[in-house]
Design a protein around this motif. Structure first.
Motif, mmCIF file in Angstrom:
data_model
loop_
_atom_site.group_PDB
_atom_site.id
_atom_site.type_symbol
_atom_site.label_atom_id
_atom_site.label_comp_id
_atom_site.label_asym_id
_atom_site.label_seq_id
_atom_site.Cartn_x
_atom_site.Cartn_y
_atom_site.Cartn_z
ATOM 1 N N MET A 11 96.447 49.444 33.321
ATOM 2 C CA MET A 11 98.042 49.123 32.659
ATOM 3 C C MET A 11 97.297 49.357 30.774
ATOM 4 O O MET A 11 98.659 49.168 29.816
ATOM 5 C CB MET A 11 98.651 48.064 33.195
ATOM 6 N N GLY A 12 96.272 48.469 30.558
ATOM 7 C CA GLY A 12 95.556 48.962 29.235
ATOM 8 C C GLY A 12 95.555 47.233 28.880
ATOM 9 O O GLY A 12 95.350 47.372 28.095
ATOM 10 N N ALA A 13 96.021 47.039 29.521
ATOM 11 C CA ALA A 13 96.071 44.807 29.245
ATOM 12 C C ALA A 13 94.666 43.910 29.545
ATOM 13 O O ALA A 13 93.874 44.634 29.964
ATOM 14 C CB ALA A 13 96.997 44.175 30.042
ATOM 15 N N ASP A 19 97.387 34.552 33.201
ATOM 16 C CA ASP A 19 97.681 35.701 33.900
ATOM 17 C C ASP A 19 98.458 35.167 35.206
ATOM 18 O O ASP A 19 97.735 35.068 36.846
ATOM 19 C CB ASP A 19 96.573 36.785 33.933
ATOM 20 N N ARG A 20 99.319 35.795 35.710
ATOM 21 C CA ARG A 20 100.228 35.619 36.882
ATOM 22 C C ARG A 20 101.375 36.776 37.531
ATOM 23 O O ARG A 20 102.029 37.719 36.185
ATOM 24 C CB ARG A 20 100.902 34.735 37.725
ATOM 25 N N GLY A 49 93.074 39.432 36.460
ATOM 26 C CA GLY A 49 93.873 40.882 36.254
ATOM 27 C C GLY A 49 93.855 41.382 37.169
ATOM 28 O O GLY A 49 94.701 42.360 36.832
ATOM 29 N N VAL A 50 93.429 40.465 38.083
ATOM 30 C CA VAL A 50 93.014 41.337 40.429
ATOM 31 C C VAL A 50 93.842 40.440 40.613
ATOM 32 O O VAL A 50 93.324 39.361 41.327
ATOM 33 C CB VAL A 50 91.678 42.015 40.023
ATOM 34 N N ALA A 51 94.130 41.069 41.601
ATOM 35 C CA ALA A 51 94.825 40.329 42.901
ATOM 36 C C ALA A 51 95.055 41.671 43.841
ATOM 37 O O ALA A 51 95.360 41.732 43.943
ATOM 38 C CB ALA A 51 95.534 39.556 42.359
ATOM 39 N N THR A 52 95.111 40.809 45.477
ATOM 40 C CA THR A 52 95.250 42.044 46.363
ATOM 41 C C THR A 52 96.197 41.379 47.510
ATOM 42 O O THR A 52 95.794 40.237 48.065
ATOM 43 C CB THR A 52 94.363 42.451 47.652
ATOM 44 N N LEU A 53 97.142 41.197 47.825
ATOM 45 C CA LEU A 53 98.444 40.949 48.681
ATOM 46 C C LEU A 53 98.225 42.263 50.023
ATOM 47 O O LEU A 53 98.747 43.043 49.727
ATOM 48 C CB LEU A 53 99.489 40.758 48.072
ATOM 49 N N GLU A 66 103.888 37.936 33.996
ATOM 50 C CA GLU A 66 103.626 36.891 33.466
ATOM 51 C C GLU A 66 102.582 36.918 32.407
ATOM 52 O O GLU A 66 101.363 35.817 33.212
ATOM 53 C CB GLU A 66 104.508 35.870 33.561
ATOM 54 N N CYS A 67 102.147 37.837 31.664
ATOM 55 C CA CYS A 67 100.636 38.351 30.797
ATOM 56 C C CYS A 67 100.418 37.824 29.837
ATOM 57 O O CYS A 67 101.352 38.437 28.766
ATOM 58 C CB CYS A 67 99.894 39.327 31.695
ATOM 59 N N LEU A 68 99.386 37.390 29.425
ATOM 60 C CA LEU A 68 99.366 37.283 27.912
ATOM 61 C C LEU A 68 99.419 38.242 27.643
ATOM 62 O O LEU A 68 99.652 38.657 26.171
ATOM 63 C CB LEU A 68 97.569 36.701 27.769
#
Length: 734
Positions: A11-13, A19-20, A49-53, A66-68
């Motif tokens: 997303m370019g962040a 970060d969450r 910046g990564v997570a898998t659910l 809720e990311c800087l």
């Protein structure tokens, strides 16, 4: 089940260790395979910046970053498909679908009841927080606008913001408590956020859910007590039952559903009760008789040696008096049918404490809000429309009224402010202190605003706009006097001969105030202000009033005479004083009329009127006028005019400078010997004065452009306008 992959870098962040992403279902719904999906939030920490659910329950999902590195923190609605692997970008794209499970009618009713209860909690919390946050923002803005009181307002803003934050933190706990009834909660696994549906009798019925809400939040939804809220069924008994239940428990919040309209006769409240009704309305039934108040504590009036610890609180409600369907009222047939009415017991010194926030009163045959005796009330952001006797009315003593934001208007009657104290509070006191801030009348009301101050009352107005005309009754020798200060405000008046009066002022101050006088049909005189020191009871031995940097003007032409009438009807002594310091006075006839008393006019005030100052000493009343630094407008044909055959008036000049080329005409009916002149003026002349250069004995005429070797200043030795005598005083050396 479905797998969701999150990568904010796509997303370019930029990333940050804290970060969450927070995810939750927007409402309780059936889970595929059985059970329910919770609305409890799931916090997903991100690593680089990564997570898998895994095993995410299909269906609608609200997602918040809720990311800087992402500025947009608003929740986004996404759809989790029935199966497959999907990125979070795809889920919030709005292009995906899912297949809801088939749910039995019984289970759907349970789900609907849970969501209604959850919505009730959420709406109430949101409404409370909204009011608190708006109050905090208002206090912060006031702090920025008015630096001299910034410490007070900043502290107020901080306190209110802290309360709002506390309400926010409690919101999660309230929802968690409710969901715990069905085994759902924040710790429920992300694989569908499942929970076993408890089937025991009454475990998930509406009463159980309402019980959970009340137990953990102190809230009493009126629907739980049988209220319908359709504007047709009479909900009085049901809502009163909710109030009584809360009262028996030591207090609580009565919750009104947003969007509902409740038909109500009378609700009896007491301290400790909060009515929370953001987005909801109470409607008075048609043909309601006199003496019926919609919300009142008259049957549960507080009595105590100290002010009540708990408050009566009303937030967000709109109360509609259904004026069009109440029958005759214009001859005061229904004048006791207030919408909100509060009182304490005058046998004890304690006041009942009341807080109104974001309340609207509409269409009333009597008063929108009525404050009787022994009341300490704070009103924030009140809107009143078409309230016959007034949007805010007070009639009882031993009370304190604080208003922070008032808007009165309407298309039929308007909603003026009427403080008219005629009923004693504790100890026989008629004193009621009034603090009015940011009060604006949007339309002119039928009646004039009235401020009645007795027994040392304090009256403070700041940043107010009053369109309906004002009468200030500031006490008497018998009942004591009021302390009045009006600042940074605009007042419109509709003057008749005795209208728009300031009666018996004692140190009254108007500062940075604009006063507009309007024409009244049939009125031959228009006075923007009348000062009347002997109107009520025994004439006071002295009075005083001061105008600092005020603009006083007639709003439009019309009528045979127009003026600003000061110091009218003073007693026969010079202890009644008035000062005008700076500002502007603009009229089409007379600027200031002074029939008696002691006046000081100066400080650079500009008076633009044919007769700027009219000294009218008819009768036996003496008059003493001190004229200082005054600037005369283009319409001024004379500096002042003395009139009458009574007691001699005294005119004293102190620092008065007159440009003869602009204005140096003095009118007198009694002749130059009919008045006493003291001090001196300085006249700026282009040429040496002559017999037709109007002068008062002792005046100094001074050349604007000195000439070497010629006379520079002259002193007037004989007063006159056609036969004045001047003597050279100084000469410029060669």
């Amino acid at each position: 089940m479905t797998t969701v992959k999150i990568d904010i870098k796509t997303m370019g962040a930029t990333t940050h260790p804290d970060d969450r992403v927070v995810m939750h279902a927007p409402e309780v719904r059936a889970r595929i395979g059985g059970g329910l999906v919770s609305t409890a939030p799931l916090e997903v920490p991100l690593v680089d910046g990564v997570a898998t659910l895994e095993n995410v329950e299909p269906g609608p999902m609200l997602i918040r970053f809720e990311c800087l590195g992402i500025a947009d923190t608003m929740e986004k609605l996404g759809i989790v498909p029935d199966s497959g692997v999907w990125t979070l970008d795809e889920i919030i794209s709005g292009k995906l679908t899912w297949t809801p499970p088939v749910v039995s009618e019984g289970l759907q009713k349970i789900i609907d009841q849970m969501n209604l209860a959850l919505d009730s909690v959420g709406s109430a919390v949101e409404g409370e927080m909204g009011g608190l946050i708006r109050s905090a923002e208002s206090a912060a803005q006031t702090s920025a606008m008015y630096s001299e009181t910034s410490a007070i307002f900043s502290n107020s803003a901080n306190v209110r913001a802290t309360i709002a934050e506390t309400a926010a933190s409690n919101a999660v706990a309230r929802v968690d408590a409710l969901e715990a009834v069905s085994g759902l909660g924040p710790s429920t696994p992300v694989d569908g956020q499942t929970a076993s549906l408890v089937l025991q009798s009454d475990s998930l019925t509406r009463s159980a859910l309402d019980g959970a809400v009340t137990a953990h939040t102190g809230m009493y939804p009126v629907e739980s007590y049988g209220a319908v809220g359709d504007g047709v069924a009479d909900d009085t008994v049901a809502i009163q039952a909710a109030i009584d239940a809360a009262t028996s428990a030591g207090g609580g919040t009565i919750f009104f559903r947003p969007g509902a309209m409740y038909l109500v006769k009378t609700l009896n409240v007491s301290e400790g009760i909060t009515l929370s009704g953001y987005g909801s309305k109470l409607l008075r039934p048609a043909n309601t008789p006199n003496w019926v108040r919609t919300i009142t504590n008259q049957n549960r009036a507080y009595v105590g040696p100290k002010d009540s610890e708990k408050m009566i609180i009303i937030r967000g409600l709109t109360v509609d008096g259904n004026l069009a369907n109440q029958g005759a009222y214009e001859n005061y047939e229904l004048q006791q049918s207030m919408l909100l009415q509060f009182q304490g017991d005058p046998t004890q010194p304690g006041r009942v404490r009341v807080l109104l926030e974001d309340v609207t009163t509409n269409n009333c045959v009597s008063d929108g809000v009525h404050v009787w005796r022994n009341v300490d009330i704070t009103i924030r952001n009140h809107r009143a429309n078409d309230c016959f006797r007034g949007g805010l009315v007070a009639s009882g003593g031993h009370s304190i009224i604080r208003v922070e934001g008032y808007r009165g208007g309407g298309t039929i009657r308007g909603a003026h402010i009427d403080i008219e104290i005629d009923s004693a509070g504790y100890g026989g006191s008629l004193r009621t202190d009034i603090y009015l801030t940011d009060a604006v009348e949007l339309t002119r009301a039928k009646f004039t605003d009235n401020f009645d101050g007795k027994a040392g009352a304090i009256i403070r107005l700041d940043r107010c706009v009053l369109l309906s005309g004002v009468v200030w009754v500031l006490g008497s020798e018998e009942k004591g006097f009021a302390d009045l200060q009006v600042k940074n405000s605009t007042l419109h008046t509709y003057a008749t001969l005795y209208g728009n009066s300031i009666i018996n002022p004692q140190g009254a101050i108007f500062e940075n105030v604009k006063l507009y006088g309007h024409h009244v049909d049939g009125a031959t005189e228009r006075r923007v202000i009348n000062i009347r020191p002997n109107n009520l009871g025994k004439s006071p031995t002295k009075s005083s009033i001061k105008f600092i940097n005020c603009d006083l003007m007639v709003a439009e032409p019309g009528g045979s005479s127009q003026w600003i009438g000061y110091a009218r009807e003073a007693a026969d002594n010079l202890s009644h004083t008035m000062e005008i310091i700076g500002g502007n006075i603009t009229t089409a006839f007379r600027g200031v009329q002074l029939p008696s008393g002691h006046a000081v006019i100066g400080g650079g005030v500009k008076i633009d009127a044919p007769t700027p100052i009219f000294v009218n000493n008819d009768g036996a009343r003496p008059q003493y006028t001190v004229l200082g630094d005054i600037k005369f407008g283009a319409t001024a044909t004379q500096e002042f005019f003395t009139y009458g055959s009574g007691a001699q008036s005294t005119i004293e000049h102190s620092g008065t400078v007159v440009d003869v080329a602009v204005n140096n005409s003095i009118g007198t009916q009694t002749g130059w010997g009919g008045q006493i002149y003291r001090g001196r003026r300085t006249l700026l002349v282009d040429a040496p004065p002559t017999a037709t250069t109007t002068g008062i004995r002792g005046d100094i005429a001074r050349l604007k452009t000195p000439v070497a070797g010629a006379a520079y200043e002259w002193i007037c030795t004989t007063s006159g306008s056609t036969n004045a005598a001047w003597k050279v005083l100084t000469t410029i050396p060669t």
